[in-house]
Design an enzyme around this catalytic site. Sequence first.
Site, PDB file in Angstrom:
ATOM      1  N   ARG A  28      -6.517   4.654  14.158  1.00  0.00           N
ATOM      2  CA  ARG A  28      -5.556   3.925  13.302  1.00  0.00           C
ATOM      3  C   ARG A  28      -6.044   2.490  13.065  1.00  0.00           C
ATOM      4  O   ARG A  28      -5.963   1.971  11.955  1.00  0.00           O
ATOM      5  CB  ARG A  28      -4.173   3.873  13.956  1.00  0.00           C
ATOM      6  CG  ARG A  28      -3.588   5.214  14.328  1.00  0.00           C
ATOM      7  CD  ARG A  28      -2.829   5.882  13.195  1.00  0.00           C
ATOM      8  NE  ARG A  28      -2.128   7.038  13.707  1.00  0.00           N
ATOM      9  CZ  ARG A  28      -2.636   8.279  13.738  1.00  0.00           C
ATOM     10  NH1 ARG A  28      -3.822   8.522  13.228  1.00  0.00           N
ATOM     11  NH2 ARG A  28      -1.937   9.279  14.256  1.00  0.00           N
ATOM     12  N   GLU A 172       7.785  19.484  21.894  1.00  0.00           N
ATOM     13  CA  GLU A 172       7.107  19.374  20.598  1.00  0.00           C
ATOM     14  C   GLU A 172       6.059  20.469  20.392  1.00  0.00           C
ATOM     15  O   GLU A 172       4.904  20.312  20.806  1.00  0.00           O
ATOM     16  CB  GLU A 172       6.444  17.994  20.465  1.00  0.00           C
ATOM     17  CG  GLU A 172       5.719  17.818  19.122  1.00  0.00           C
ATOM     18  CD  GLU A 172       5.009  16.480  18.957  1.00  0.00           C
ATOM     19  OE1 GLU A 172       4.989  15.678  19.908  1.00  0.00           O
ATOM     20  OE2 GLU A 172       4.457  16.251  17.874  1.00  0.00           O
ATOM     21  N   LYS A 214      11.197  18.776  18.861  1.00  0.00           N
ATOM     22  CA  LYS A 214      10.413  17.998  17.882  1.00  0.00           C
ATOM     23  C   LYS A 214       9.444  18.936  17.179  1.00  0.00           C
ATOM     24  O   LYS A 214       8.328  19.155  17.652  1.00  0.00           O
ATOM     25  CB  LYS A 214       9.671  16.867  18.597  1.00  0.00           C
ATOM     26  CG  LYS A 214       8.729  16.070  17.689  1.00  0.00           C
ATOM     27  CD  LYS A 214       8.314  14.758  18.300  1.00  0.00           C
ATOM     28  CE  LYS A 214       7.300  14.053  17.435  1.00  0.00           C
ATOM     29  NZ  LYS A 214       7.055  12.667  17.832  1.00  0.00           N
ATOM     30  N   SER A 256       6.184  13.615  11.561  1.00  0.00           N
ATOM     31  CA  SER A 256       5.774  13.463  10.156  1.00  0.00           C
ATOM     32  C   SER A 256       4.460  14.190   9.894  1.00  0.00           C
ATOM     33  O   SER A 256       4.222  14.636   8.757  1.00  0.00           O
ATOM     34  CB  SER A 256       5.713  11.991   9.737  1.00  0.00           C
ATOM     35  OG  SER A 256       4.817  11.241  10.514  1.00  0.00           O
TER      36      SER A 256
HETATM   37  P1  13P Z   1       3.409  11.877  13.513  1.00  0.00           P
HETATM   38  O1  13P Z   1       4.798  11.607  12.988  1.00  0.00           O
HETATM   39  O2  13P Z   1       2.394  10.853  13.050  1.00  0.00           O
HETATM   40  O3  13P Z   1       2.985  13.299  13.308  1.00  0.00           O
HETATM   41  O4  13P Z   1       3.448  11.624  15.069  1.00  0.00           O
HETATM   42  C1  13P Z   1       4.479  12.106  15.819  1.00  0.00           C
HETATM   43  C2  13P Z   1       4.002  12.453  17.168  1.00  0.00           C
HETATM   44  O5  13P Z   1       4.487  11.922  18.137  1.00  0.00           O
HETATM   45  C3  13P Z   1       2.954  13.473  17.305  1.00  0.00           C
HETATM   46  O6  13P Z   1       2.851  13.839  18.650  1.00  0.00           O
END
Ligand code: 13P
Length: 340
Positions: A28, A172, A214, A256
């Site tokens: 990043r 997630e 998530k 996202s």
């Molecule tokens: P993004 O929203 O950039 O996909 O990141 C969320 C995240 O925590 C991925 O593990």
Amino acid sequence: MAATARALVAPGKGILAADESGGTIKRRFDSINATSTEENRRDYRELLFRTSGVAQYISGVILFDETIRQNGADGNPLVQVLVDQGIIPGIKVDNGTQPLPGASTELITNGLDGLADRLKEYASLGARFTKWRGVINISQSIPTRYCIDTNAHALARFAALSQEAGLVPIVEPEVLMDGDHSVDRCFEVNEATLREVFYQLAQHGVALEGCLLKPSMVLSGSSAAKRAGPEEVAEKTIACFMRVVPAAVPGIVFLSGGQTDDEATANLNAINKRAAAAGAPWQLSFSFGRGLQQAPLKAWGGKSENVDLAKQAFYHRAKLTSAARQGSYSPEMEKELSPA
Ligand code: 13P
């Protein structure tokens, strides 16, 4: 834990994922020509956490191991900076992915060994929730059943250990958008993955009231010839989740996942409109990394003189994402930059 989970998805609010690992934050920073030093990482994250007024839109922040131990420029722990704003600190506890043994291209997430002790330490450092990311890739031949099962099992082990430590797990299972697959293929993979995840959570005795999901939105692959727009994404995302996510889960916080920030926001908005019409039982919110950080990262550019601009950009993005989380976003709002 159930109260914390509900607070994380309180109306109008969602989560900032600022838990990029060393390698990811370097990528990043490379994109804005900034060097990834410990001080730069601290300064960048501190400006996000100190954006005044942002707590009306941001309920919690997911931290990386380095950040939960870091002090701000004034010597105050960054965790305290968040708490003083009324934001709940959380922590990413997985150790990233490695190739899944015996599979050709699939991944499994590391970090279960010693996790119980690490969770105790994170709780003592002020964390109230945790996150673990499993990765599911799509191609014609994958995911395999083996990949879905092993990742769901690891997610459930993580969730059970987190709850044992009094921490709310954010589960997630990320279905990646890389590839040229259709939105229907993404639906099928998300459905199979979530079905297994909730089966494993039940097997491990995880209390659904005290955890959050998530997931990825149900999207076309990023290089698909014809990509589904917000209405279709919303229709398919809600149809998929109504099938497999139990109503006891207080909230779904989308990642996202490489969408542009305005695309992720427009899709979240359409999903919330659709959810209201369909009578969906959960809060539908966000846990965005890139979706909230693209704009402030660019505005900051690694330069201290741009801190105020970066705060404004973050505040604006948080405000729009919060609107989308309530189904009241419109693309025209992209043009107004409210002062922080
Ligand atoms: P993004 O929203 O950039 O996909 O990141 C969320 C995240 O925590 C991925 O593990």
